[in-house]
Design a protein around this motif. Sequence first.
Motif, PDB file in Angstrom:
ATOM      1  N   THR A  40     101.526  30.010 -28.075  1.00 19.76           N
ATOM      2  CA  THR A  40     100.903  28.702 -27.931  1.00 19.76           C
ATOM      3  C   THR A  40     100.518  28.463 -26.471  1.00 19.76           C
ATOM      4  O   THR A  40      99.423  27.967 -26.186  1.00 19.76           O
ATOM      5  CB  THR A  40     101.860  27.598 -28.427  1.00 19.76           C
ATOM      6  OG1 THR A  40     102.177  27.863 -29.788  1.00 19.76           O
ATOM      7  CG2 THR A  40     101.246  26.227 -28.309  1.00 19.76           C
ATOM      8  N   ARG A  84      96.772  27.720 -25.025  1.00 19.06           N
ATOM      9  CA  ARG A  84      96.551  26.503 -24.248  1.00 19.06           C
ATOM     10  C   ARG A  84      95.974  26.833 -22.865  1.00 19.06           C
ATOM     11  O   ARG A  84      95.054  26.196 -22.382  1.00 19.06           O
ATOM     12  CB  ARG A  84      97.862  25.723 -24.110  1.00 19.06           C
ATOM     13  CG  ARG A  84      97.714  24.400 -23.380  1.00 19.06           C
ATOM     14  CD  ARG A  84      99.039  23.680 -23.100  1.00 19.06           C
ATOM     15  NE  ARG A  84     100.200  24.161 -23.798  1.00 19.06           N
ATOM     16  CZ  ARG A  84     100.567  23.782 -25.017  1.00 19.06           C
ATOM     17  NH1 ARG A  84      99.832  22.915 -25.686  1.00 19.06           N
ATOM     18  NH2 ARG A  84     101.662  24.277 -25.573  1.00 19.06           N
ATOM     19  N   ILE A 134      96.908  19.293 -22.301  1.00 20.99           N
ATOM     20  CA  ILE A 134      96.568  19.603 -23.690  1.00 20.99           C
ATOM     21  C   ILE A 134      97.857  19.728 -24.502  1.00 20.99           C
ATOM     22  O   ILE A 134      98.646  20.641 -24.291  1.00 20.99           O
ATOM     23  CB  ILE A 134      95.773  20.919 -23.782  1.00 20.99           C
ATOM     24  CG1 ILE A 134      94.517  20.856 -22.915  1.00 20.99           C
ATOM     25  CG2 ILE A 134      95.417  21.216 -25.230  1.00 20.99           C
ATOM     26  CD1 ILE A 134      93.790  22.182 -22.791  1.00 20.99           C
ATOM     27  N   ASP A 156      99.943  20.271 -28.128  1.00 16.69           N
ATOM     28  CA  ASP A 156      99.807  21.235 -29.222  1.00 16.69           C
ATOM     29  C   ASP A 156      98.874  20.763 -30.329  1.00 16.69           C
ATOM     30  O   ASP A 156      98.140  21.555 -30.898  1.00 16.69           O
ATOM     31  CB  ASP A 156     101.168  21.553 -29.840  1.00 16.69           C
ATOM     32  CG  ASP A 156     102.069  22.346 -28.908  1.00 16.69           C
ATOM     33  OD1 ASP A 156     101.605  22.777 -27.839  1.00 16.69           O
ATOM     34  OD2 ASP A 156     103.239  22.536 -29.268  1.00 16.69           O
ATOM     35  N   ASP A 157      98.935  19.479 -30.659  1.00 17.82           N
ATOM     36  CA  ASP A 157      98.163  18.964 -31.788  1.00 17.82           C
ATOM     37  C   ASP A 157      96.996  18.066 -31.388  1.00 17.82           C
ATOM     38  O   ASP A 157      96.436  17.370 -32.239  1.00 17.82           O
ATOM     39  CB  ASP A 157      99.097  18.232 -32.765  1.00 17.82           C
ATOM     40  CG  ASP A 157     100.062  19.211 -33.431  1.00 17.82           C
ATOM     41  OD1 ASP A 157      99.622  20.312 -33.807  1.00 17.82           O
ATOM     42  OD2 ASP A 157     101.251  18.878 -33.553  1.00 17.82           O
ATOM     43  N   ASP A 158      96.623  18.083 -30.118  1.00 21.89           N
ATOM     44  CA  ASP A 158      95.420  17.352 -29.691  1.00 21.89           C
ATOM     45  C   ASP A 158      94.190  17.961 -30.348  1.00 21.89           C
ATOM     46  O   ASP A 158      94.100  19.188 -30.485  1.00 21.89           O
ATOM     47  CB  ASP A 158      95.218  17.454 -28.176  1.00 21.89           C
ATOM     48  CG  ASP A 158      96.130  16.558 -27.375  1.00 21.89           C
ATOM     49  OD1 ASP A 158      96.888  15.771 -27.987  1.00 21.89           O
ATOM     50  OD2 ASP A 158      96.093  16.664 -26.131  1.00 21.89           O
ATOM     51  N   ASN A 159      93.234  17.126 -30.705  1.00 19.96           N
ATOM     52  CA  ASN A 159      91.937  17.622 -31.150  1.00 19.96           C
ATOM     53  C   ASN A 159      91.217  18.122 -29.900  1.00 19.96           C
ATOM     54  O   ASN A 159      90.923  17.339 -28.987  1.00 19.96           O
ATOM     55  CB  ASN A 159      91.149  16.515 -31.840  1.00 19.96           C
ATOM     56  CG  ASN A 159      89.836  17.007 -32.393  1.00 19.96           C
ATOM     57  OD1 ASN A 159      89.131  17.806 -31.777  1.00 19.96           O
ATOM     58  ND2 ASN A 159      89.494  16.516 -33.558  1.00 19.96           N
ATOM     59  N   LEU A 160      90.948  19.406 -29.851  1.00 17.65           N
ATOM     60  CA  LEU A 160      90.371  20.015 -28.646  1.00 17.65           C
ATOM     61  C   LEU A 160      88.955  19.524 -28.370  1.00 17.65           C
ATOM     62  O   LEU A 160      88.511  19.548 -27.224  1.00 17.65           O
ATOM     63  CB  LEU A 160      90.417  21.535 -28.764  1.00 17.65           C
ATOM     64  CG  LEU A 160      91.845  22.084 -28.867  1.00 17.65           C
ATOM     65  CD1 LEU A 160      91.821  23.562 -29.203  1.00 17.65           C
ATOM     66  CD2 LEU A 160      92.620  21.818 -27.589  1.00 17.65           C
ATOM     67  N   HIS A 177      88.867  16.810 -25.912  1.00 21.39           N
ATOM     68  CA  HIS A 177      89.030  17.247 -24.519  1.00 21.39           C
ATOM     69  C   HIS A 177      87.709  17.789 -23.944  1.00 21.39           C
ATOM     70  O   HIS A 177      87.658  18.179 -22.783  1.00 21.39           O
ATOM     71  CB  HIS A 177      90.108  18.326 -24.411  1.00 21.39           C
ATOM     72  CG  HIS A 177      91.498  17.787 -24.481  1.00 21.39           C
ATOM     73  ND1 HIS A 177      92.117  17.162 -23.429  1.00 21.39           N
ATOM     74  CD2 HIS A 177      92.397  17.768 -25.504  1.00 21.39           C
ATOM     75  CE1 HIS A 177      93.335  16.795 -23.777  1.00 21.39           C
ATOM     76  NE2 HIS A 177      93.526  17.149 -25.041  1.00 21.39           N
ATOM     77  N   THR A 179      90.266  23.159 -37.919  1.00 26.73           N
ATOM     78  CA  THR A 179      91.376  22.433 -37.312  1.00 26.73           C
ATOM     79  C   THR A 179      91.450  22.808 -35.837  1.00 26.73           C
ATOM     80  O   THR A 179      92.118  23.767 -35.459  1.00 26.73           O
ATOM     81  CB  THR A 179      92.721  22.777 -38.003  1.00 26.73           C
ATOM     82  OG1 THR A 179      92.571  22.628 -39.412  1.00 26.73           O
ATOM     83  CG2 THR A 179      93.835  21.868 -37.519  1.00 26.73           C
ATOM     84  N   THR A 227      93.008  22.595 -32.993  1.00 25.35           N
ATOM     85  CA  THR A 227      94.211  22.305 -32.212  1.00 25.35           C
ATOM     86  C   THR A 227      94.812  23.611 -31.709  1.00 25.35           C
ATOM     87  O   THR A 227      94.578  24.674 -32.284  1.00 25.35           O
ATOM     88  CB  THR A 227      95.288  21.575 -33.050  1.00 25.35           C
ATOM     89  OG1 THR A 227      95.754  22.451 -34.075  1.00 25.35           O
ATOM     90  CG2 THR A 227      94.758  20.278 -33.664  1.00 25.35           C
ATOM     91  N   THR A 272      97.916  24.469 -31.883  1.00 25.57           N
ATOM     92  CA  THR A 272      98.845  24.963 -32.904  1.00 25.57           C
ATOM     93  C   THR A 272      98.109  25.737 -33.991  1.00 25.57           C
ATOM     94  O   THR A 272      98.515  26.858 -34.357  1.00 25.57           O
ATOM     95  CB  THR A 272      99.629  23.789 -33.537  1.00 25.57           C
ATOM     96  OG1 THR A 272     100.384  23.147 -32.517  1.00 25.57           O
ATOM     97  CG2 THR A 272     100.559  24.269 -34.639  1.00 25.57           C
TER      98      THR A 272
END
Length: 72
Positions: A4, A8, A22, A24-28, A31, A60, A62, A64
């Motif tokens: 991970t 990242r 950032i 783990d579960d942020d919507n990239l 960003h 998805t 993220t 993760t």
Amino acid sequence: MTTTDQVRAQIAELLEIPASEIADDDNLLDHGLDSIRVMTLIETWRDHGTELAFADLAETPTVTAWTTLLQR
């Protein structure tokens, strides 16, 4: 194996932001990760033997989820 933290770090480098920003579960996409940068990541990962499609990552976006895909 890809961790991970490695995923990242690669994303943060492309976005030119600290990896600590950032989660783990942020919507990239929130960003600022755009399709050009996603394709850059895909090419980097392909160079290391991992086959992923853009749709796999877009489903998805993220850290993760992407780490899970890379560890398959």
